[in-house]
Scaffold this active site. Structure first.
Site, PDB file in Angstrom:
ATOM      1  N   THR A  23     -51.314 -58.897   6.812  1.00  0.00           N
ATOM      2  CA  THR A  23     -50.339 -58.401   6.508  1.00  0.00           C
ATOM      3  C   THR A  23     -50.312 -56.551   5.326  1.00  0.00           C
ATOM      4  O   THR A  23     -50.099 -55.912   6.133  1.00  0.00           O
ATOM      5  CB  THR A  23     -49.146 -58.657   6.683  1.00  0.00           C
ATOM      6  OG1 THR A  23     -48.943 -60.033   7.557  1.00  0.00           O
ATOM      7  CG2 THR A  23     -48.282 -58.088   6.397  1.00  0.00           C
ATOM      8  N   SER A  47     -56.620 -63.002  10.812  1.00  0.00           N
ATOM      9  CA  SER A  47     -54.948 -62.793  11.657  1.00  0.00           C
ATOM     10  C   SER A  47     -54.711 -64.202  13.240  1.00  0.00           C
ATOM     11  O   SER A  47     -54.739 -62.760  13.187  1.00  0.00           O
ATOM     12  CB  SER A  47     -54.913 -61.177  12.098  1.00  0.00           C
ATOM     13  OG  SER A  47     -54.184 -60.995  12.747  1.00  0.00           O
ATOM     14  N   CYS A  51     -50.469 -71.576  12.797  1.00  0.00           N
ATOM     15  CA  CYS A  51     -49.582 -72.113  13.114  1.00  0.00           C
ATOM     16  C   CYS A  51     -49.695 -72.559  14.203  1.00  0.00           C
ATOM     17  O   CYS A  51     -48.612 -73.141  14.829  1.00  0.00           O
ATOM     18  CB  CYS A  51     -47.684 -71.509  12.640  1.00  0.00           C
ATOM     19  SG  CYS A  51     -47.986 -70.496  11.007  1.00  0.00           S
ATOM     20  N   ILE A 287     -54.316 -56.434  -9.783  1.00  0.00           N
ATOM     21  CA  ILE A 287     -54.683 -57.625  -9.462  1.00  0.00           C
ATOM     22  C   ILE A 287     -53.483 -58.024  -8.672  1.00  0.00           C
ATOM     23  O   ILE A 287     -52.019 -58.412  -9.497  1.00  0.00           O
ATOM     24  CB  ILE A 287     -55.490 -58.720  -9.703  1.00  0.00           C
ATOM     25  CG1 ILE A 287     -57.246 -57.835 -10.268  1.00  0.00           C
ATOM     26  CG2 ILE A 287     -55.719 -59.651  -8.814  1.00  0.00           C
ATOM     27  CD1 ILE A 287     -58.089 -58.996 -10.887  1.00  0.00           C
ATOM     28  N   ALA A 289     -51.134 -60.905  -5.899  1.00  0.00           N
ATOM     29  CA  ALA A 289     -51.864 -62.101  -5.448  1.00  0.00           C
ATOM     30  C   ALA A 289     -50.606 -62.506  -4.363  1.00  0.00           C
ATOM     31  O   ALA A 289     -49.318 -62.367  -4.769  1.00  0.00           O
ATOM     32  CB  ALA A 289     -51.433 -63.355  -6.398  1.00  0.00           C
TER      33      ALA A 289
HETATM   34  C1  LIG Z   1     -52.003 -76.308  11.257  1.00  0.00           C
HETATM   35  C2  LIG Z   1     -50.811 -75.928  10.674  1.00  0.00           C
HETATM   36  C3  LIG Z   1     -49.748 -74.921  11.204  1.00  0.00           C
HETATM   37  C4  LIG Z   1     -48.674 -74.336  10.578  1.00  0.00           C
HETATM   38  N1  LIG Z   1     -47.878 -74.058  10.872  1.00  0.00           N
HETATM   39  C5  LIG Z   1     -47.119 -73.067  10.253  1.00  0.00           C
HETATM   40  C6  LIG Z   1     -45.313 -73.226  10.383  1.00  0.00           C
HETATM   41  O1  LIG Z   1     -45.108 -73.413  12.316  1.00  0.00           O
HETATM   42  N2  LIG Z   1     -44.326 -71.782   9.682  1.00  0.00           N
HETATM   43  C7  LIG Z   1     -45.098 -71.728   8.596  1.00  0.00           C
HETATM   44  O2  LIG Z   1     -43.856 -70.851   8.104  1.00  0.00           O
HETATM   45  N3  LIG Z   1     -46.029 -71.930   8.716  1.00  0.00           N
HETATM   46  C8  LIG Z   1     -46.831 -72.705   8.508  1.00  0.00           C
HETATM   47  N4  LIG Z   1     -48.051 -72.724   8.047  1.00  0.00           N
HETATM   48  C9  LIG Z   1     -48.503 -72.443   7.023  1.00  0.00           C
HETATM   49  C10 LIG Z   1     -49.188 -70.451   7.053  1.00  0.00           C
HETATM   50  O3  LIG Z   1     -50.577 -71.120   8.069  1.00  0.00           O
HETATM   51  C11 LIG Z   1     -49.799 -70.523   5.784  1.00  0.00           C
HETATM   52  O4  LIG Z   1     -48.104 -70.782   5.232  1.00  0.00           O
HETATM   53  C12 LIG Z   1     -49.624 -69.059   5.373  1.00  0.00           C
HETATM   54  O5  LIG Z   1     -51.050 -68.668   6.492  1.00  0.00           O
HETATM   55  C13 LIG Z   1     -50.034 -68.867   4.254  1.00  0.00           C
HETATM   56  O6  LIG Z   1     -50.793 -67.484   4.139  1.00  0.00           O
HETATM   57  P1  LIG Z   1     -52.387 -66.945   3.913  1.00  0.00           P
HETATM   58  O7  LIG Z   1     -52.310 -65.325   3.811  1.00  0.00           O
HETATM   59  O8  LIG Z   1     -51.068 -66.913   1.384  1.00  0.00           O
HETATM   60  O9  LIG Z   1     -53.036 -67.952   3.918  1.00  0.00           O
HETATM   61  P2  LIG Z   1     -53.929 -67.918   4.702  1.00  0.00           P
HETATM   62  O10 LIG Z   1     -53.065 -67.227   5.697  1.00  0.00           O
HETATM   63  O11 LIG Z   1     -54.359 -69.067   5.067  1.00  0.00           O
HETATM   64  O12 LIG Z   1     -55.388 -67.197   4.639  1.00  0.00           O
HETATM   65  C14 LIG Z   1     -55.778 -67.301   3.551  1.00  0.00           C
HETATM   66  C15 LIG Z   1     -57.194 -67.069   4.517  1.00  0.00           C
HETATM   67  O13 LIG Z   1     -58.182 -66.949   2.943  1.00  0.00           O
HETATM   68  C16 LIG Z   1     -59.490 -67.290   3.180  1.00  0.00           C
HETATM   69  N5  LIG Z   1     -60.270 -66.892   1.400  1.00  0.00           N
HETATM   70  C17 LIG Z   1     -60.410 -68.249   0.888  1.00  0.00           C
HETATM   71  N6  LIG Z   1     -60.795 -67.624  -0.213  1.00  0.00           N
HETATM   72  C18 LIG Z   1     -61.779 -66.488   0.090  1.00  0.00           C
HETATM   73  C19 LIG Z   1     -62.545 -66.461  -0.455  1.00  0.00           C
HETATM   74  N7  LIG Z   1     -62.788 -66.248  -1.910  1.00  0.00           N
HETATM   75  N8  LIG Z   1     -63.293 -65.067  -0.057  1.00  0.00           N
HETATM   76  C20 LIG Z   1     -62.625 -64.239   1.452  1.00  0.00           C
HETATM   77  N9  LIG Z   1     -62.178 -64.846   1.707  1.00  0.00           N
HETATM   78  C21 LIG Z   1     -61.867 -66.919   1.239  1.00  0.00           C
HETATM   79  C22 LIG Z   1     -59.675 -68.292   3.963  1.00  0.00           C
HETATM   80  O14 LIG Z   1     -60.613 -68.180   4.388  1.00  0.00           O
HETATM   81  C23 LIG Z   1     -58.476 -68.328   4.734  1.00  0.00           C
HETATM   82  O15 LIG Z   1     -59.119 -67.549   6.138  1.00  0.00           O
HETATM   83  C24 LIG Z   1     -48.789 -73.595   9.030  1.00  0.00           C
HETATM   84  C25 LIG Z   1     -50.237 -73.802   8.451  1.00  0.00           C
HETATM   85  C26 LIG Z   1     -51.049 -74.856   8.916  1.00  0.00           C
HETATM   86  C27 LIG Z   1     -51.979 -75.008   8.518  1.00  0.00           C
END
Ligand SMILES: Cc1cc2nc3c(=O)[nH]c(=O)nc-3n(C[C@H](O)[C@H](O)[C@H](O)COP(=O)(O)OP(=O)(O)OC[C@H]3O[C@@H](n4cnc5c(N)ncnc54)[C@H](O)[C@@H]3O)c2cc1C
Length: 561
Positions: A23, A47, A51, A287, A289
């Protein structure tokens, strides 16, 4: 002057390419055509729909490609982002303004300079150091490779029994989908309830649904060891002996991926999340987060929290990109609004639960209602249970939990909107919501929740809640069951209760004793409220049982009645 207007060639690195990261990348490009944007993702995909993973495993989402919200090619074409998958950022060198990147397939390591970074590394599943946890058929679920591993194992080995450690929303979604794949499912949970985001009595409704669908829940039970025995895993527990299963799923929560930030000397909050200000800036102004890794403010309590949900991650990604590109956007805080499907139930919550209000020492009152999802004369109407928490001072709404079969999603969203707008329960009474028989009632469940709460605030009803039942004094208090005889026959009643159906109560008041205090109860709380009004206006002391027998049934074991 904003950077997007001046066309400054900012170099933005985004670490993590799923909800928050993707995003942020798209938003940054829309704001700044000149920026150089590089997105690093450790895994193969960007992407993707985490969920949707449980539903892919269960076969509800039939094709794996459907989990890919966008392809790398489409994303590159649309946004001109330099996407590097299989690329793990291993270090942030703030003094040189460079990161160190390792190609996880080739092992190649290189450095990349930056002007700004958006950290979106998410959260990792917790895998406690229990002996045997690394055995092959003990799975966690975070990404597509995890779901491939689980689905693949099921396809090949056709497990008959599954044991899930933990009873959070991913666990329960998986329980449903493992049942769909032919498994007999057992859940073990350390706490005395499922779905810790809910309060005990609301979680009891969810547990009843699980058990109705054949899922066994062992609560207050901790896994202490895993061992392989033939094709099974034997899970040793602290109080339920050894439990064999063909497949084990470890879903006991997530932990923010804060290692990079910590090692770079960025401030980490008390929750373990990366500390950010409302612009999503970390302690280093260059930075940012976002998402599961960031510590944000709880909108109701003001306390620092981690909200591991996709909606906040997406919003924060957008806000961080705005600020990284020179705009000024603010994330005000999170309500943790969530919903999950647990078999036929929808289970939703927003704002603060009662147990967290207690923890923070915030005064509150509780309203329970069990309205119909739409006009009961129109087919398909279903009862939902609403718990509303509000301030005794001014009726400001603090939180809500709703469990039911239909219409739960829109009601929780109304309450979430109301909390965000700083509304009170009196506002809920007044909300003018869409009505036609297939959708709602002239008094929408939200209006009814508002009426019930306003009655409490105005003193029109005095109530006791389920966990005060053990404090009743047998000599002083009389439980008064005002349901009809048929209901008692099918549902039972509370020990020691006197039965006078509501339609007869006015005529039979002479049978009651003014020296006693009456606790009228019915199925849901409406008839007991009417009974209460009758009693107090005839000079009796009365406290209506909030939530009624429907709620009581789920908690009777806990309160020993
Ligand atoms: C099975 C499941 C079901 C879910 N269902 C729901 C739902 O129904 N409703 C809801 O609101 N939320 C749900 N969630 C939670 C939701 O998916 C997360 O809150 C959301 O994806 C968080 O987004 P994010 O960008 O913080 O992290 P993520 O989407 O987890 O993305 C982080 C990415 O960063 C990458 N990464 C980490 N460290 C590094 C690094 N050092 N270098 C390069 N890449 C790195 C990882 O590989 C990962 O792909 C669910 C989660 C799971 C696992």
């Amino acid at each position: 002057m904003k950077e997007e207007e001046t066309g400054v060639e900012t170099k933005l690195l985004i670490i993590g390419g799923v909800a928050g990261g993707a995003t942020a990348a798209a938003r940054a490009r829309r704001l700044n055509e000149q920026a150089r944007i590089v997105l690093f993702e450790r895994g193969e995909h960007i992407s993707f729909a985490n969920c949707g993973l449980p539903y892919y495993i269960g076969g509800v989402i039939p094709k794996r490609e459907q989990l890919l919200v966008t392809t790398i090619r489409d994303f590159v074409e649309r946004y001109d982002i330099d996407i590097r998958v299989f690329s793990e950022v291993t270090r942030i060198d703030r003094s040189m303004k460079e990161v160190e990147v390792r190609n996880v397939r080739s092992g190649e390591v290189y450095r990349e300079s930056y002007d700004r970074i958006i950290l979106a590394p998410g959260a990792e599943p917790i895998r406690p150091p229990i002996p045997g946890i690394d055995l092959p058929n003990i799975f966690s679920l975070r990404n597509i490779p995890d779901s491939d591993a689980i689905a693949g194992y099921i396809d090949v080995h056709k497990p008959r029994s599954a044991l899930i450690v933990g009873a959070g929303f991913i666990s329960l979604e998986m329980a449903e989908n493992l049942v769909k794949r032919g498994c007999k499912v057992l859940i073990i949970e350390m706490l005395d309830q499922v779905m810790n985001v809910l309060d005990y009595e609301m979680a009891a409704i969810v547990q009843a649904e699980l058990e109705k669908k054949g899922v066994t829940c062992r609560l207050g039970c901790t896994a202490t060891k895993f061992a392989k025995k033939g094709n099974h895993i034997v899970v040793s527990t602290d109080n339920a002996g050894d439990l064999p299963a063909d497949i084990v799923l470890m879903t006991v929560g997530v932990r923010p991926e804060n290692r990079l930030a910590k090692e770079a000397g960025l401030e980490i909050g008390q929750t373990g999340g990366i500390r950010v200000d409302p612009s999503m800036r970390t302690s280093d102004p260059d930075i940012f987060a976002v998402g599961d890794a960031a510590e944000v403010k709880d909108l109701v309590t003001g306390a620092p929290v981690i909200v591991a949900l996709a909606g906040p991650a997406n919003k924060q990604g957008r806000i961080a990109a705005d600020n990284a590109m020179g705009r000024s956007s603010v994330f005000k805080g999170s309500l943790g609004t969530s919903i999950a499907k647990v078999f036929d139930l929808s289970v939703a919550s927003t704002g603060v639960s009662e147990k967290r209000l207690l923890r923070y020492g915030i005064p509150y009152l509780t309203g329970y209602t069990h309205p119909a999802s739409h006009a009961s004369y129109y087919p398909g109407s279903e009862v939902m249970s609403i718990k509303l928490l509000f301030s005794p001072k001014d009726g400001k709404i603090l939180g809500a939990q709703i469990v039911g079969l239909a219409g739960v999603d829109k009601r929780i969203d109304v309450v979430a909107t109301a909390i965000k707008a700083g509304m009170t329960v009196y506002d809920l009474e007044e909300l003018e919501l869409a009505y036609a028989p297939p959708y709602s009632s002239a008094k929408d469940p939200i209006n009814i929740a508002g009426y019930a709460a306003a009655n409490i605030l105005k003193g029109d009803v005095e109530q006791i809640v389920w966990n005060e039942l053990p404090d009743l004094c047998d000599k002083e208090d009389v439980l008064l069951d005002v349901r009809n005889a048929g209901e008692l026959k099918t549902e039972g009643t509370m020990p020691g209760a006197v039965h006078i159906p509501l339609p007869q109560l006015r005529k039979r008041l002479t049978e009651l004793d003014k020296s006693k205090r009456y606790v009228p109860f019915c199925a849901a709380g409406l008839r007991s409220y009417i009974g209460h009004r009758m009693l107090v206006q005839h000079g009796f002391r009365s406290k209506s049982l909030a939530g009624g027998y429907r709620l009581f049934k789920g908690v009777r074991k806990k309160i020993g009645r």
